[in-house]
Design an enzyme around this catalytic site. Structure first.
Site, PDB file in Angstrom:
ATOM      1  N   LYS A  31      -0.191  -7.012  13.050  1.00  0.00           N
ATOM      2  CA  LYS A  31      -1.182  -6.190  12.703  1.00  0.00           C
ATOM      3  C   LYS A  31      -2.642  -6.683  13.252  1.00  0.00           C
ATOM      4  O   LYS A  31      -3.240  -7.648  13.200  1.00  0.00           O
ATOM      5  CB  LYS A  31      -1.452  -6.370  10.987  1.00  0.00           C
ATOM      6  CG  LYS A  31      -2.332  -5.437  10.380  1.00  0.00           C
ATOM      7  CD  LYS A  31      -2.508  -5.354   8.893  1.00  0.00           C
ATOM      8  CE  LYS A  31      -3.402  -4.429   8.282  1.00  0.00           C
ATOM      9  NZ  LYS A  31      -3.402  -4.603   6.827  1.00  0.00           N
ATOM     10  N   GLU A  63      -0.023 -32.243  29.490  1.00  0.00           N
ATOM     11  CA  GLU A  63      -0.313 -33.146  28.524  1.00  0.00           C
ATOM     12  C   GLU A  63       0.421 -33.135  27.143  1.00  0.00           C
ATOM     13  O   GLU A  63       0.621 -34.052  26.349  1.00  0.00           O
ATOM     14  CB  GLU A  63      -1.692 -33.103  27.819  1.00  0.00           C
ATOM     15  CG  GLU A  63      -3.167 -33.703  28.878  1.00  0.00           C
ATOM     16  CD  GLU A  63      -3.133 -32.535  29.918  1.00  0.00           C
ATOM     17  OE1 GLU A  63      -2.665 -31.318  29.895  1.00  0.00           O
ATOM     18  OE2 GLU A  63      -4.029 -32.683  30.966  1.00  0.00           O
ATOM     19  N   THR A 101       1.105  -4.156   4.353  1.00  0.00           N
ATOM     20  CA  THR A 101       1.020  -4.391   5.738  1.00  0.00           C
ATOM     21  C   THR A 101       0.416  -5.773   6.215  1.00  0.00           C
ATOM     22  O   THR A 101       0.568  -6.354   7.264  1.00  0.00           O
ATOM     23  CB  THR A 101       0.148  -3.399   6.349  1.00  0.00           C
ATOM     24  OG1 THR A 101      -1.205  -3.426   5.685  1.00  0.00           O
ATOM     25  CG2 THR A 101       0.620  -1.942   6.495  1.00  0.00           C
ATOM     26  N   ASP A 102      -0.127  -6.452   5.177  1.00  0.00           N
ATOM     27  CA  ASP A 102      -0.865  -7.702   5.463  1.00  0.00           C
ATOM     28  C   ASP A 102      -0.013  -8.805   5.839  1.00  0.00           C
ATOM     29  O   ASP A 102      -0.260  -9.662   7.064  1.00  0.00           O
ATOM     30  CB  ASP A 102      -1.684  -8.179   4.241  1.00  0.00           C
ATOM     31  CG  ASP A 102      -2.933  -7.084   4.193  1.00  0.00           C
ATOM     32  OD1 ASP A 102      -3.400  -6.534   4.900  1.00  0.00           O
ATOM     33  OD2 ASP A 102      -3.551  -7.443   2.963  1.00  0.00           O
ATOM     34  N   TYR A 146      -7.876   0.298  -4.255  1.00  0.00           N
ATOM     35  CA  TYR A 146      -6.799   0.789  -4.722  1.00  0.00           C
ATOM     36  C   TYR A 146      -5.880  -0.313  -5.283  1.00  0.00           C
ATOM     37  O   TYR A 146      -6.125  -1.546  -5.156  1.00  0.00           O
ATOM     38  CB  TYR A 146      -5.812   1.744  -3.779  1.00  0.00           C
ATOM     39  CG  TYR A 146      -5.445   0.756  -2.619  1.00  0.00           C
ATOM     40  CD1 TYR A 146      -4.280   0.210  -2.425  1.00  0.00           C
ATOM     41  CD2 TYR A 146      -6.423   0.664  -1.548  1.00  0.00           C
ATOM     42  CE1 TYR A 146      -3.791  -0.422  -1.513  1.00  0.00           C
ATOM     43  CE2 TYR A 146      -5.854  -0.132  -0.411  1.00  0.00           C
ATOM     44  CZ  TYR A 146      -4.654  -0.665  -0.292  1.00  0.00           C
ATOM     45  OH  TYR A 146      -4.285  -1.405   0.770  1.00  0.00           O
ATOM     46  N   THR A 151       0.834  -1.086   0.011  1.00  0.00           N
ATOM     47  CA  THR A 151       0.064   0.224  -0.016  1.00  0.00           C
ATOM     48  C   THR A 151       0.820   1.348  -0.003  1.00  0.00           C
ATOM     49  O   THR A 151       0.538   2.269  -0.721  1.00  0.00           O
ATOM     50  CB  THR A 151      -0.886   0.033   1.222  1.00  0.00           C
ATOM     51  OG1 THR A 151      -1.606  -1.331   1.134  1.00  0.00           O
ATOM     52  CG2 THR A 151      -1.999   1.382   1.335  1.00  0.00           C
ATOM     53  N   SER A 184       1.234  -7.448  -0.545  1.00  0.00           N
ATOM     54  CA  SER A 184       1.861  -8.345   0.278  1.00  0.00           C
ATOM     55  C   SER A 184       0.856  -9.512   0.581  1.00  0.00           C
ATOM     56  O   SER A 184       1.714 -10.567   1.195  1.00  0.00           O
ATOM     57  CB  SER A 184       2.281  -7.685   1.708  1.00  0.00           C
ATOM     58  OG  SER A 184       1.129  -7.376   2.437  1.00  0.00           O
TER      59      SER A 184
END
Length: 324
Positions: A164, A282, A91-92, A25, A12, A58
């Protein structure tokens, strides 16, 4: 002036909407040369040179770009005239790339990953300020020895902590278990502690071919058959995005324990945004690993590197996840 290398991957921060108020976008539209020309008028106290590694959304980030980005960073760091590296990124998946680099790069010079939540032609574009902040951080000698850093929204995060947490707005990132480790503006920088990795080498070797590690997302009524459909012949590790503190339905636990007994590491993480996943009694019998503070996507990155390096014993993997 400080000399910094900027390696661009798109996102972005290099996106274009075609309208100042449009919601949609296209990510990765501005090339690095045009971007550096754009920031040239900001009066930044650094000499910037750029290189385009990729120009993608991304969501498409993966080994093909990582395998080009990592050696480019090493090449820049080896240049005695280069004081630090800035990586522009969407950013993703920014937190995953930053964490992968944090594990596989030395900590003797600053490496800063930066992005934006709004495209370059949008009202309130945050990319220019974030980039100017990244220049401030990468230019500071005190940034060395902290591992890979992420700069977003006037905050500096350690790559191991950052995540994020929002889909919109410029304050979209937080850190856990540590919040931001510094506050930055284009003209000021305040650190909240001393460097913790000063003079240290990379924590892991780099591997061009990362093994397949799948993430099993737990939800109400998850059945063992869903897990079996997800885990294939090439799977070399499993990360559980569990409910609560890495919990799962009993039948799912039984199937994952069988995989672990057969040599496929299983890491219990949590789908909750914050919280530690500690070992439980466990885990020894199941041969499970507790992800501690790492979320599922970061746990996957670490497990991929460990398996690629031949580390598959649950106790040895647990020691890596316990590292602070």
């Amino acid at each position: 002036m400080t000399k910094l290398t900027v390696l661009a991957t798109g996102g972005t921060i290099a996106g274009i909407a075609g309208s100042a108020i449009a919601q949609d976008y296209r990510a990765g539209e501005i090339g690095i040369e045009d971007y550096l020309e754009k920031v040239g008028g900001l009066g930044l106290e650094a000499e910037l040179s750029g290189r385009q590694i990729a120009n993608i959304d991304s969501a498409d980030m993966g080994p093909a770009v990582w395998n080009a980005l990592h050696p480019a960073i090493l090449e820049a760091l080896a240049d005695p005239e280069c004081s630090g590296v800035i990586v522009t990124h969407g950013t993703d998946t920014l937190e995953e790339t930053a964490f992968l680099l944090d594990l596989t790069l030395p900590a003797d010079k600053p490496v800063v990953v930066v992005g934006a939540m709004r495209p370059a032609d949008a009202v309130g574009y945050d990319g220019l300020r974030n980039f100017a902040n990244a220049v401030r951080v990468a230019s500071d000698p005190q940034a060395a020895g902290r591992g890979v850093l992420v700069v977003m929204g006037d905050r500096v995060f350690a790559a191991r902590d950052v995540r994020k947490v929002r889909t919109r707005g410029t304050e979209a990132f937080r850190g856990f278990p540590r919040e931001s480790i510094g506050l930055v503006t284009p003209s000021t920088l305040e650190w909240f502690g001393a460097p913790w990795r000063q003079g240290k080498a990379a924590l892991s070797d780099w591997y061009d071919d990362l093994p397949e590690v799948v993430i099993v997302y737990v939800h109400a009524a998850l059945c063992a058959e869903e897990v079996l459909r997800l885990v294939g012949e090439d799977t070399r590790g499993i990360v559980l995005a569990g409910v609560g503190e890495g919990n799962m339905p009993e039948r799912v636990r039984q199937e994952l324990a069988l995989f672990a007994q057969n040599g496929i590491p299983v890491v219990r993480a949590s789908r909750a945004d914050e919280g530690l996943v500690d070992r439980e009694p466990e885990d020894d019998a199941n041969r499970f690993v507790a992800a501690r503070a790492l979320n599922p996507q970061k746990a996957r990155i670490l497990l991929q590197l460990l398996v690629a390096g031949g580390i598959t014993d649950p106790a040895a993997i647990q020691r890596k996840f316990d590292r602070r």
